[in-house]
Design an enzyme around this catalytic site. Structure first.
Site, PDB file in Angstrom:
ATOM      1  N   THR A  24       0.847  -1.253   0.048  1.00  0.00           N
ATOM      2  CA  THR A  24       0.077   0.076  -0.089  1.00  0.00           C
ATOM      3  C   THR A  24       0.843   1.445  -0.030  1.00  0.00           C
ATOM      4  O   THR A  24       1.966   1.278   0.478  1.00  0.00           O
ATOM      5  CB  THR A  24      -0.823   0.106   1.268  1.00  0.00           C
ATOM      6  N   ASP A  80      -3.510   4.801  -2.554  1.00  0.00           N
ATOM      7  CA  ASP A  80      -3.604   4.284  -3.879  1.00  0.00           C
ATOM      8  C   ASP A  80      -4.713   3.413  -3.668  1.00  0.00           C
ATOM      9  O   ASP A  80      -5.392   3.420  -2.433  1.00  0.00           O
ATOM     10  CB  ASP A  80      -2.407   3.458  -4.149  1.00  0.00           C
ATOM     11  N   ARG A  95      -4.641  -0.093  -4.806  1.00  0.00           N
ATOM     12  CA  ARG A  95      -4.581  -1.576  -4.916  1.00  0.00           C
ATOM     13  C   ARG A  95      -4.670  -2.532  -4.031  1.00  0.00           C
ATOM     14  O   ARG A  95      -3.932  -2.241  -2.853  1.00  0.00           O
ATOM     15  CB  ARG A  95      -3.191  -1.785  -5.847  1.00  0.00           C
ATOM     16  N   LYS A 142      -9.127   3.059   0.704  1.00  0.00           N
ATOM     17  CA  LYS A 142      -8.354   2.615   1.728  1.00  0.00           C
ATOM     18  C   LYS A 142      -8.356   4.247   2.496  1.00  0.00           C
ATOM     19  O   LYS A 142      -7.590   4.081   3.645  1.00  0.00           O
ATOM     20  CB  LYS A 142      -6.706   2.657   1.394  1.00  0.00           C
ATOM     21  N   GLY A 168      -1.665  -2.404   5.449  1.00  0.00           N
ATOM     22  CA  GLY A 168      -1.773  -3.533   6.046  1.00  0.00           C
ATOM     23  C   GLY A 168      -2.971  -4.598   5.921  1.00  0.00           C
ATOM     24  O   GLY A 168      -3.274  -4.554   4.414  1.00  0.00           O
ATOM     25  N   SER A 226       3.979  -0.107   1.855  1.00  0.00           N
ATOM     26  CA  SER A 226       5.261  -0.466   1.348  1.00  0.00           C
ATOM     27  C   SER A 226       5.673   0.428   0.322  1.00  0.00           C
ATOM     28  O   SER A 226       7.067   0.341   0.021  1.00  0.00           O
ATOM     29  CB  SER A 226       5.024  -1.841   0.577  1.00  0.00           C
ATOM     30  N   ASP A 265       6.570   0.940  -6.528  1.00  0.00           N
ATOM     31  CA  ASP A 265       6.410  -0.149  -5.527  1.00  0.00           C
ATOM     32  C   ASP A 265       5.307  -1.198  -6.333  1.00  0.00           C
ATOM     33  O   ASP A 265       4.248  -0.900  -6.665  1.00  0.00           O
ATOM     34  CB  ASP A 265       5.774   0.471  -4.487  1.00  0.00           C
ATOM     35  N   SER A 293       1.573  -1.462  -4.665  1.00  0.00           N
ATOM     36  CA  SER A 293       0.694  -0.342  -4.828  1.00  0.00           C
ATOM     37  C   SER A 293       0.486  -0.210  -6.502  1.00  0.00           C
ATOM     38  O   SER A 293       1.497  -0.555  -7.342  1.00  0.00           O
ATOM     39  CB  SER A 293       1.619   1.051  -4.378  1.00  0.00           C
TER      40      SER A 293
END
Length: 300
Positions: free
Chosen positions: A56, A72, A74, A88, A102, A185, A222, A225
């Site tokens: 994330t 984001d 995803r 999110k 998480g 991340s 990343d 994400s």
């Protein structure tokens, strides 16, 4: 009972009792011993299994007249993209929102629980405005109570009578109050953008653009994400602006529309010849009708 669960067999027979839960200490010690033994026999290095991490990018910053949060969209399940357009940024109170990184279920249900407790608190205290530090305290107490097993890394932001506030909350319950923060991340890529572009007393427009740039840095750098960018602006005057899918850098519809697929494999009606067709009416006396159904009143 196997040697993995019985502390009287094998290593470390004196497992601590009382206080924190140490029931997996014996199991982990045996797993590490077996891995070391197998690696010495096969001349290969075996790595102790680690917990699966989810990806994330969530960010937040304080600007001149409020808070801007970004995330984001995803959602991942190991190396599989489970949801390309999840939300999110979660509601806590009319003036408080929270980004979650998480485990998706943990972040969603944790914020739902605290949101419910905040509403009950407002009812008990005269329906006034919620304080951001109250939400932070409730979240950190809950996460600390579960000792990190509730995998929820949060960015909490909101405005109250004391001004704008931004908190980062780790899964173990530690918190920090900061002018800007990133988690997840993709946090390193997003933090690089923040450290380069953040300044005090930013205007709303440039603050939103900086948050978008930070989220895009996480999306493109990343693997955990991706997809789109969501933003939420919380102003000191109490208004909230949601930017759902405000940037869609990976929109594939134009690409799919541009692909001209061959019409050769499309099976049209009449492609397969009908050799024979017959109709047989149902014989009377067979089958079930409404007259055969017994209606029983439901007990109340």
């Amino acid at each position: 009972m196997s040697e993995f669960t019985n502390p009287d067999i094998g290593l470390d027979s004196a497992t601590p009792t009382g206080g924190f839960n140490f029931e997996n200490v014996h199991r982990n010690a045996l797993i590490e011993a077996q891995l070391q033994k197998s690696s010495s026999n096969s001349n290969k290095s075996n790595i102790t299994p680690l917990a699966t991490k989810t990806g994330t990018t969530i960010v937040g910053l304080v600007y001149k007249n409020g808070i801007v949060l970004g995330a984001d969209t995803r959602s991942t399940n190991d190396t599989t993209v489970a949801d390309k357009n999840c939300e999110k940024i979660h509601y806590i109170a009319p003036n408080i929102y929270c980004c979650g990184a998480g485990t998706a279920a943990d972040t969603e249900k944790t914020t739902e629980l605290i949101s419910s407790q905040m509403e009950l608190l407002r009812m008990n205290t005269g329906d006034g405005q919620s304080r951001v530090v109250t939400a932070c305290t409730m979240l950190k107490r809950m996460l600390f109570r579960y000792q990190g097993y509730v995998s929820a890394a949060l960015v909490l932001g909101g405005c109250d009578v004391n001004g704008p506030h931004l908190y980062q909350i780790y899964p173990h319950g530690s918190t920090g109050k900061l002018p800007f923060t990133t988690m997840g991340s993709g946090s390193l890529a997003a933090m690089a953008v923040f450290e380069e572009g953040f300044k005090d007393d930013m205007e709303e427009e440039e603050a939103v653009e900086l948050v978008k740039r930070a989220i895009l840095a996480g999306i493109f750098n990343d693997l955990g994400s991706g997809s789109n960018c969501d933003t939420t602006v919380i102003r000191l005057d109490g208004t909230v602006v949601h930017g759902r899918n405000c940037i869609m850098p990976n929109e594939v519809k134009p690409l799919r529309d541009a692909v001209k697929r061959s019409d050769t494999l499309n099976m049209r009606a009449g492609t397969t010849a009908v050799l024979k067709s017959t109709f047989k009416p149902r014989k009377s006396g067979f089958g079930v009708t409404l007259a055969d159904v017994t209606v029983t009143p439901m007990e109340t």
